[in-house]
Scaffold this motif. Structure first.
Motif, short mmCIF file in Angstrom:
data_model
loop_
_atom_site.label_atom_id
_atom_site.label_comp_id
_atom_site.label_asym_id
_atom_site.label_seq_id
_atom_site.Cartn_x
_atom_site.Cartn_y
_atom_site.Cartn_z
N HIS A 140 0.82 -1.21 0.00
CA HIS A 140 0.00 0.00 0.00
C HIS A 140 0.85 1.26 0.00
CE1 HIS A 140 -3.30 2.70 0.90
NE2 HIS A 140 -2.60 3.18 1.89
N GLU A 141 1.94 1.26 0.76
CA GLU A 141 2.75 2.46 0.90
C GLU A 141 3.51 2.80 -0.37
OE1 GLU A 141 5.01 -0.92 3.05
OE2 GLU A 141 2.95 -0.27 2.68
N SER A 142 3.52 1.87 -1.34
CA SER A 142 4.26 2.13 -2.57
C SER A 142 3.42 2.83 -3.64
CB SER A 142 4.77 0.80 -3.15
OG SER A 142 5.62 0.15 -2.24
N PHE A 143 2.12 2.90 -3.45
CA PHE A 143 1.25 3.39 -4.54
C PHE A 143 1.63 4.80 -5.00
CE2 PHE A 143 -2.41 5.44 -6.43
CZ PHE A 143 -2.84 4.49 -7.33
N GLN A 144 1.74 5.74 -4.07
CA GLN A 144 2.02 7.11 -4.47
C GLN A 144 3.40 7.26 -5.10
OE1 GLN A 144 1.02 9.22 -0.76
NE2 GLN A 144 -0.64 10.20 -1.90
N GLU A 145 4.36 6.47 -4.62
CA GLU A 145 5.69 6.52 -5.21
C GLU A 145 5.68 5.98 -6.64
OE1 GLU A 145 10.21 4.78 -4.38
OE2 GLU A 145 8.64 4.53 -2.88
N MET A 146 4.81 5.04 -6.92
CA MET A 146 4.73 4.44 -8.25
C MET A 146 3.93 5.29 -9.22
SD MET A 146 3.95 0.59 -6.94
CE MET A 146 3.73 -0.09 -8.54
N ASP A 147 2.96 6.04 -8.69
CA ASP A 147 2.06 6.82 -9.55
C ASP A 147 2.78 8.09 -10.01
OD1 ASP A 147 -0.16 7.78 -10.85
OD2 ASP A 147 -1.18 8.45 -9.03
N GLN A 157 4.04 0.37 -17.26
CA GLN A 157 5.34 1.00 -17.32
C GLN A 157 5.73 1.61 -15.97
OE1 GLN A 157 7.53 0.75 -19.78
NE2 GLN A 157 9.00 1.83 -18.47
N GLU A 158 4.76 2.18 -15.25
CA GLU A 158 5.03 2.76 -13.93
C GLU A 158 5.44 1.68 -12.94
OE1 GLU A 158 2.31 6.78 -13.56
OE2 GLU A 158 1.29 4.84 -13.46
N VAL A 159 4.76 0.54 -12.98
CA VAL A 159 5.11 -0.56 -12.07
C VAL A 159 6.49 -1.11 -12.42
CG1 VAL A 159 4.47 -2.87 -11.26
CG2 VAL A 159 2.69 -1.16 -11.71
N LYS A 160 6.77 -1.28 -13.69
CA LYS A 160 8.07 -1.79 -14.12
C LYS A 160 9.19 -0.82 -13.74
CE LYS A 160 10.58 -3.45 -18.18
NZ LYS A 160 10.53 -3.68 -19.64
N GLU A 161 8.95 0.47 -13.89
CA GLU A 161 9.95 1.48 -13.55
C GLU A 161 10.24 1.46 -12.05
OE1 GLU A 161 12.67 4.65 -14.15
OE2 GLU A 161 11.75 3.16 -15.49
N TYR A 162 9.20 1.26 -11.26
CA TYR A 162 9.38 1.17 -9.81
C TYR A 162 10.28 -0.01 -9.46
CZ TYR A 162 8.29 0.29 -4.91
OH TYR A 162 8.39 0.04 -3.58
N LEU A 163 10.02 -1.17 -10.07
CA LEU A 163 10.84 -2.35 -9.80
C LEU A 163 12.30 -2.10 -10.18
CD1 LEU A 163 8.49 -5.17 -11.12
CD2 LEU A 163 9.18 -4.82 -8.75
N GLU A 166 13.96 0.15 -7.59
CA GLU A 166 14.16 -0.54 -6.32
C GLU A 166 15.36 -1.47 -6.38
OE1 GLU A 166 12.50 -0.79 -2.99
OE2 GLU A 166 12.45 1.25 -3.79
N PHE A 167 15.49 -2.21 -7.47
CA PHE A 167 16.62 -3.13 -7.60
C PHE A 167 17.93 -2.35 -7.67
CE2 PHE A 167 13.57 -6.31 -7.95
CZ PHE A 167 14.14 -7.55 -8.15
N GLU A 168 17.97 -1.29 -8.47
CA GLU A 168 19.19 -0.51 -8.62
C GLU A 168 19.55 0.24 -7.35
OE1 GLU A 168 18.56 1.92 -12.04
OE2 GLU A 168 18.98 0.30 -13.47
N ARG A 169 18.54 0.68 -6.62
CA ARG A 169 18.76 1.40 -5.37
C ARG A 169 19.51 0.55 -4.36
NH1 ARG A 169 13.39 3.35 -2.64
NH2 ARG A 169 13.27 4.47 -4.63
N HIS A 170 19.28 -0.75 -4.42
CA HIS A 170 19.92 -1.66 -3.46
C HIS A 170 21.15 -2.35 -4.06
CE1 HIS A 170 15.97 -1.09 -1.60
NE2 HIS A 170 16.56 -1.42 -0.47
N GLY A 171 21.62 -1.86 -5.22
CA GLY A 171 22.86 -2.37 -5.77
C GLY A 171 22.75 -3.62 -6.60
N TYR A 172 21.51 -3.98 -7.02
CA TYR A 172 21.33 -5.17 -7.83
C TYR A 172 20.99 -4.77 -9.27
CZ TYR A 172 21.11 -7.67 -3.43
OH TYR A 172 21.40 -8.18 -2.19
N THR A 177 13.38 -9.02 -17.99
CA THR A 177 12.53 -10.20 -18.21
C THR A 177 11.78 -10.57 -16.95
OG1 THR A 177 14.07 -11.02 -19.89
CG2 THR A 177 12.52 -12.61 -18.93
N HIS A 178 12.49 -10.60 -15.83
CA HIS A 178 11.86 -10.94 -14.55
C HIS A 178 10.83 -9.87 -14.16
CE1 HIS A 178 11.24 -12.75 -10.71
NE2 HIS A 178 11.79 -11.76 -10.04
N HIS A 179 11.17 -8.60 -14.37
CA HIS A 179 10.25 -7.52 -14.02
C HIS A 179 8.98 -7.59 -14.85
CE1 HIS A 179 13.87 -4.92 -12.53
NE2 HIS A 179 13.64 -5.98 -11.78
#
Length: 210
Positions: A140-147, A157-163, A166-172, A177-179
């Protein structure tokens, strides 16, 4: 007198309606290690990074993420059927660094069909360690960040961009394809009216299957 009679009829109806149902199969959960500090616990919609080992009932190891493939832990989203039902049920309320043993009956594993080296009707045991927990696109807390355009609905595209962020933010490294697979799973379950968007109402509504 009438309310008492109606109450009796309701009780009788519920008894017979449920009389023929078999009990829901359960996952046996054993906590092998739990960290002293736990800043958050896993919930449906979170993305988990886990190492795992799988065993048959006789104790034979059939898979280990520690030694097979790229020997790396795996990412998945909890509660959207990316993994077997036994994992979705048994990995709730876990802390980062916690390790559990899950004993999973066939109905919550690979059932009558089996899969690959796993025979039909196999009861399986997994030892699973949660390495990391992140907010997933279903939190729930991710909705505004994704919108991103503040229109109170989410595009693929917004959901994919969020993923990706998040992965890059943590160094991954991002894994398109997975996203894309994760996004398709999310939209199949959340986009009720199939208009290609997830509204704020659809996003926050908790489905029974989750």
């Amino acid at each position: 007198m009438l309310p008492t009679f109606l109450s009796y009829l309701c009780t009788l109806f519920l008894f017979f309606a449920n009389a023929g149902k078999l009990p829901e199969p359960e996952v046996k959960i054993e906590v092998l290690h739990k960290p002293f500090l736990c800043h958050r616990k896993s919930k449906y919609g979170d993305i988990l990074l886990v190492h795992h080992e799988g065993f048959f009932e006789n104790g034979t190891l059939f898979h280990s993420s520690y030694t097979e493939g790229d020997k790396q832990p795996v990412w998945f989203t909890l509660g959207i059927k990316e993994v077997i039902k036994g994992w979705d049920k048994g990995l709730q309320e876990m802390c980062s660094g916690e390790k559990r043993r899950l004993t999973i009956p066939p109905a919550l594993a690979y059932g009558k069909a089996g899969r690959g080296k796993i025979p039909p009707e196999s009861t399986l045991t997994f030892i699973i360690e949660v390495m990391e927990i992140r907010n997933g696109p279903r939190s729930h807390e991710s909705f505004q960040e994704m919108d991103l355009n503040d229109d109170w609905k989410l595009s693929k595209q917004e959901v994919k961009e969020y993923l990706r962020k998040e992965f890059e933010r943590h160094g991954y490294p991002a894994n398109d394809t997975h996203h894309e697979t994760m996004v398709e799973d999310i939209f199949n379950k959340e986009d009720e009216n199939k208009d290609g968007f997830i509204s704020s109402r659809e996003f926050t509504y908790k489905h029974d299957e989750l």
